[in-house]
Design a protein around this motif. Structure first.
Motif, short mmCIF file in Angstrom:
data_model
loop_
_atom_site.label_atom_id
_atom_site.label_comp_id
_atom_site.label_asym_id
_atom_site.label_seq_id
_atom_site.Cartn_x
_atom_site.Cartn_y
_atom_site.Cartn_z
N MET A 1 -15.72 -104.68 19.22
CA MET A 1 -16.46 -104.92 20.43
C MET A 1 -17.96 -104.65 20.37
SD MET A 1 -15.41 -102.77 24.07
CE MET A 1 -13.95 -103.79 24.40
N ARG A 2 -18.77 -105.59 21.44
CA ARG A 2 -19.97 -105.29 21.30
C ARG A 2 -20.40 -104.77 22.62
NH1 ARG A 2 -23.16 -108.34 17.55
NH2 ARG A 2 -24.78 -108.70 18.96
N ILE A 3 -20.90 -103.46 22.96
CA ILE A 3 -21.31 -102.95 24.09
C ILE A 3 -22.79 -102.90 24.37
CG2 ILE A 3 -21.02 -100.72 25.33
CD1 ILE A 3 -18.71 -100.07 23.44
N LEU A 4 -23.18 -103.29 25.36
CA LEU A 4 -24.78 -103.29 25.78
C LEU A 4 -24.91 -102.39 26.82
CD1 LEU A 4 -27.68 -104.52 25.56
CD2 LEU A 4 -26.89 -106.07 27.36
N GLY A 5 -25.71 -101.40 26.35
CA GLY A 5 -26.03 -100.08 27.36
C GLY A 5 -27.36 -100.28 27.90
N ILE A 6 -27.64 -100.05 29.18
CA ILE A 6 -28.64 -100.56 30.05
C ILE A 6 -29.12 -99.20 30.83
CG2 ILE A 6 -29.87 -101.79 31.78
CD1 ILE A 6 -28.96 -103.65 29.59
N ASP A 7 -30.62 -98.79 30.52
CA ASP A 7 -31.12 -97.83 31.37
C ASP A 7 -31.94 -98.59 32.50
OD1 ASP A 7 -32.37 -95.65 32.44
OD2 ASP A 7 -33.33 -95.13 30.81
N PRO A 8 -31.52 -98.70 33.76
CA PRO A 8 -32.36 -99.44 34.79
C PRO A 8 -33.72 -99.01 34.90
CG PRO A 8 -30.52 -98.12 35.72
CD PRO A 8 -30.44 -97.93 34.31
N GLY A 9 -34.65 -99.79 35.52
CA GLY A 9 -35.93 -99.38 35.98
C GLY A 9 -36.56 -100.85 36.51
N TYR A 10 -37.78 -100.82 37.08
CA TYR A 10 -38.22 -102.16 37.37
C TYR A 10 -39.66 -102.24 36.52
CZ TYR A 10 -41.23 -99.22 40.41
OH TYR A 10 -42.35 -98.26 40.75
N ALA A 11 -40.28 -101.24 35.98
CA ALA A 11 -41.43 -101.46 35.11
C ALA A 11 -40.76 -101.48 33.58
CB ALA A 11 -42.36 -100.27 35.52
N THR A 12 -39.87 -100.94 33.33
CA THR A 12 -39.12 -100.72 31.94
C THR A 12 -37.58 -100.59 32.09
OG1 THR A 12 -41.14 -99.51 31.17
CG2 THR A 12 -39.26 -99.56 29.58
N ILE A 13 -36.95 -101.28 31.46
CA ILE A 13 -35.55 -101.55 31.32
C ILE A 13 -35.18 -101.03 29.82
CG2 ILE A 13 -33.28 -102.67 31.69
CD1 ILE A 13 -36.33 -103.85 33.52
N GLY A 14 -34.55 -100.08 29.56
CA GLY A 14 -34.07 -99.75 28.17
C GLY A 14 -32.85 -100.27 28.03
N THR A 73 -36.92 -86.46 43.18
CA THR A 73 -37.87 -86.08 44.19
C THR A 73 -38.75 -87.31 44.49
OG1 THR A 73 -39.66 -86.05 42.33
CG2 THR A 73 -38.65 -83.67 43.02
N ASN A 74 -38.54 -88.36 44.24
CA ASN A 74 -39.51 -89.56 44.33
C ASN A 74 -38.32 -90.71 44.99
OD1 ASN A 74 -41.34 -91.66 45.10
ND2 ASN A 74 -42.36 -91.31 43.42
N LEU A 75 -38.14 -90.57 46.17
CA LEU A 75 -37.09 -91.55 46.85
C LEU A 75 -37.73 -92.97 47.01
CD1 LEU A 75 -34.41 -91.85 48.10
CD2 LEU A 75 -35.25 -91.40 50.26
N THR A 76 -39.10 -93.02 47.01
CA THR A 76 -39.61 -94.72 46.98
C THR A 76 -39.44 -95.26 45.65
OG1 THR A 76 -41.18 -93.64 48.63
CG2 THR A 76 -41.87 -95.88 47.27
N THR A 77 -39.76 -94.48 44.53
CA THR A 77 -39.35 -95.06 43.35
C THR A 77 -37.94 -95.16 43.06
OG1 THR A 77 -41.30 -93.92 42.33
CG2 THR A 77 -39.52 -94.69 40.76
N GLY A 78 -37.34 -94.38 43.67
CA GLY A 78 -35.58 -94.47 43.29
C GLY A 78 -35.11 -95.79 44.08
N ILE A 79 -35.55 -96.17 45.28
CA ILE A 79 -35.29 -97.36 45.93
C ILE A 79 -35.63 -98.76 45.00
CG2 ILE A 79 -35.49 -98.61 47.85
CD1 ILE A 79 -35.74 -95.88 49.32
N ALA A 80 -36.57 -98.62 44.67
CA ALA A 80 -37.16 -99.69 43.76
C ALA A 80 -36.19 -99.89 42.52
CB ALA A 80 -38.70 -99.78 43.32
N VAL A 81 -35.89 -98.91 41.85
CA VAL A 81 -35.13 -98.95 40.82
C VAL A 81 -33.59 -99.12 41.20
CG1 VAL A 81 -33.94 -97.38 38.88
CG2 VAL A 81 -36.46 -96.93 39.47
N ALA A 82 -33.18 -98.69 42.41
CA ALA A 82 -31.81 -99.35 42.84
C ALA A 82 -31.76 -100.72 42.97
CB ALA A 82 -31.41 -98.54 44.07
N HIS A 83 -32.82 -101.36 43.46
CA HIS A 83 -32.98 -102.76 43.67
C HIS A 83 -32.95 -103.35 42.15
CE1 HIS A 83 -34.11 -102.74 47.71
NE2 HIS A 83 -35.34 -102.37 47.48
N ALA A 84 -33.58 -102.74 41.19
CA ALA A 84 -33.49 -103.39 39.89
C ALA A 84 -31.89 -103.23 39.17
CB ALA A 84 -34.39 -102.71 39.08
N ARG A 85 -31.36 -102.11 39.58
CA ARG A 85 -30.24 -101.95 39.15
C ARG A 85 -29.07 -102.96 39.77
NH1 ARG A 85 -25.02 -99.33 40.02
NH2 ARG A 85 -24.40 -98.39 37.94
#
Length: 97
Positions: A1-14, A73-85
């Motif tokens: 099985m191949r599992i791709l793990g993603i750390d979401p962001g909008y500037a950098t996605i690991g 603490t930073n809800l504004t950044t969190g909302i953008a990351v939620a869009h990216a997710r």
């Protein structure tokens, strides 16, 4: 099985891809998708979708795990990351994963 793990962001996605069977797993590859600063969020989200679709096609994972978001603490950044997710979830579904 191949599992791709993603750390979401909008500037950098690991991401990291592991492969394994019966509790024997090994790292295959890892890296990051980045978007240029200064682009409007809509263009960054579109680029994330395009890059993820290409990554999924290249790595051919069986499943994808996308990290849940944690807001501190930073809800504004969190909302953008939620869009990216959301874009990441959409792209995984579009690719049949």
């Amino acid at each position: 099985m191949r599992i791709l793990g993603i750390d979401p962001g909008y500037a950098t996605i690991g991401f990291g891809l592991i492969e394994g069977e019966r509790a024997q797993y090994r790292m295959v590859t890892y890296g990051a998708i980045t978007t240029p600063a200064g682009l409007p969020l809509s263009k960054r989200l579109y680029q994330i979708s395009q890059d993820m679709e290409e990554l999924i096609g290249k790595l051919r994972p069986d499943v994808i795990s996308i990290e849940e978001l944690f807001f501190n603490t930073n809800l504004t950044t969190g909302i953008a990351v939620a869009h990216a997710r959301g874009v990441l979830l959409y792209t995984a579904e579009k690719c049949g994963i």
